[in-house]
Design a protein around this motif. Structure first.
Motif, short mmCIF file in Angstrom:
data_model
loop_
_atom_site.label_atom_id
_atom_site.label_comp_id
_atom_site.label_asym_id
_atom_site.label_seq_id
_atom_site.Cartn_x
_atom_site.Cartn_y
_atom_site.Cartn_z
N UNK A 65 30.74 41.72 43.08
CA UNK A 65 31.52 40.48 43.22
C UNK A 65 32.86 40.62 42.49
N UNK A 66 32.82 41.22 41.29
CA UNK A 66 34.06 41.35 40.52
C UNK A 66 35.06 42.27 41.20
N UNK A 67 34.59 43.40 41.72
CA UNK A 67 35.55 44.33 42.33
C UNK A 67 36.06 43.77 43.67
N UNK A 68 35.24 42.99 44.35
CA UNK A 68 35.74 42.33 45.56
C UNK A 68 36.86 41.36 45.20
N UNK A 69 36.68 40.67 44.08
CA UNK A 69 37.72 39.74 43.63
C UNK A 69 39.01 40.48 43.30
N UNK A 70 38.85 41.67 42.67
CA UNK A 70 40.02 42.50 42.38
C UNK A 70 40.77 42.85 43.65
N UNK A 71 40.01 43.27 44.66
CA UNK A 71 40.64 43.70 45.90
C UNK A 71 41.32 42.52 46.60
N UNK A 72 40.70 41.36 46.54
CA UNK A 72 41.35 40.17 47.11
C UNK A 72 42.66 39.90 46.38
N UNK A 73 42.64 40.08 45.06
CA UNK A 73 43.82 39.79 44.25
C UNK A 73 44.99 40.69 44.64
N UNK A 74 44.71 41.95 44.96
CA UNK A 74 45.82 42.84 45.31
C UNK A 74 46.09 42.83 46.83
N UNK A 75 45.41 41.93 47.53
CA UNK A 75 45.70 41.77 48.95
C UNK A 75 45.06 42.80 49.84
N UNK A 76 44.00 43.46 49.34
CA UNK A 76 43.28 44.44 50.16
C UNK A 76 41.79 44.12 50.15
N UNK A 77 41.41 42.97 50.72
CA UNK A 77 40.01 42.58 50.63
C UNK A 77 39.08 43.59 51.26
N UNK A 78 37.91 43.75 50.61
CA UNK A 78 36.90 44.66 51.15
C UNK A 78 36.26 44.00 52.36
N UNK A 79 36.18 44.72 53.49
CA UNK A 79 35.61 44.09 54.69
C UNK A 79 34.13 43.72 54.48
#
Ligand code: SF4
Length: 224
Positions: free
Chosen positions: A210-224
């Motif tokens: 959940x945390x790393x997905x949030x990171x990816x959303x933050x940098x605009x590269x959401x995990x599919x």
């Protein structure tokens, strides 16, 4: 950022770091390649300041200083607490079992190690893998601060309690710290469990994901 990096490089030169050609700095580092080269040079200069470091007692038992590695222009920097046995032997961060798990987490995020940067709060292995002590953290952490100043990532992922406490400025359990962003030197920090903790407790897999997905959303590269 260019001025900040230039000021940093000048500071290193004032400290006696050899091999820097200050007059030859590029006037325009907006180009990605120039910025990559520039950051790499700054990191090398910082690394030279650490060579044979005896500033704290952790130098006594180390085999290698583990400076950090990865992209000189990363979106994400992962920060752990300190080198373990494998890292100390190889001089590289996150190369043991915990490192293999971190590699799998990165792959699930759609990232290669070469795209991010990985380092620790202290650069030498604490004996018997104990946590770094406050005096060791206060002595070594300025080098982490300078790494972050050079790298200027969009977000930092603090792995484990020691890194989370240092980067957030809060002494609290991970259950309390995780789930939100903090600020470290103007950069967002997201704490999560250390991969070694996941190895001990597989129940941490879900919150870390959940945390790393949030990171990816933050940098605009959401995990599919
Ligand atoms: S932990 Fe950091 S300050 Fe201490 S000896 Fe190693 S490099 Fe130097």
């Amino acid at each position: 950022m260019k001025e900040q990096l230039r000021a940093h490089l000048l500071y290193l030169a004032e400290q006696g770091v050899q091999g820097l050609e200050i007059p030859g700095l590029p006037d325009n580092v907006s180009d990605n390649r120039a910025e990559t080269d520039f950051n790499r040079e700054c990191l090398q200069a910082l690394w030279h300041r650490l060579e044979n470091c005896t500033r704290c007692k952790l130098h006594r038992g180390r085999n290698n200083i583990v400076f950090g590695e990865g992209s000189p222009t990363p979106d994400i920097v992962f920060v752990g607490e300190g080198p373990g046995r494998d890292e100390d032997l190889q001089g590289r961060p996150f190369v043991g079992r915990a490192g293999a798990l971190l590699n799998r987490i990165l792959a699930a995020m759609g990232l290669q190690r070469e795209e991010i940067y990985i380092c620790n709060v202290v650069k030498c292995r604490p004996p018997n893998n104990r946590n770094p002590e406050p005096d060791e953290i206060s002595t070594c952490s300025p080098f982490l601060a300078q790494q972050i100043d050079i790298l200027q990532p969009r977000v930092i992922c603090a792995l484990g309690n020691v890194a989370a406490a240092f980067l957030t400025g809060r002494n609290a359990p991970m259950t309390v710290l995780r789930g939100r962003f903090y600020d470290y030197r103007g950069i967002c920090v997201r704490p999560t469990y250390h991969p070694a903790a996941i190895l001990r407790n597989p129940g941490y897999r879900r919150p870390v994901w959940e945390d790393v997905q949030e990171l990816m959303r933050y940098i605009g590269k959401p995990v599919p």
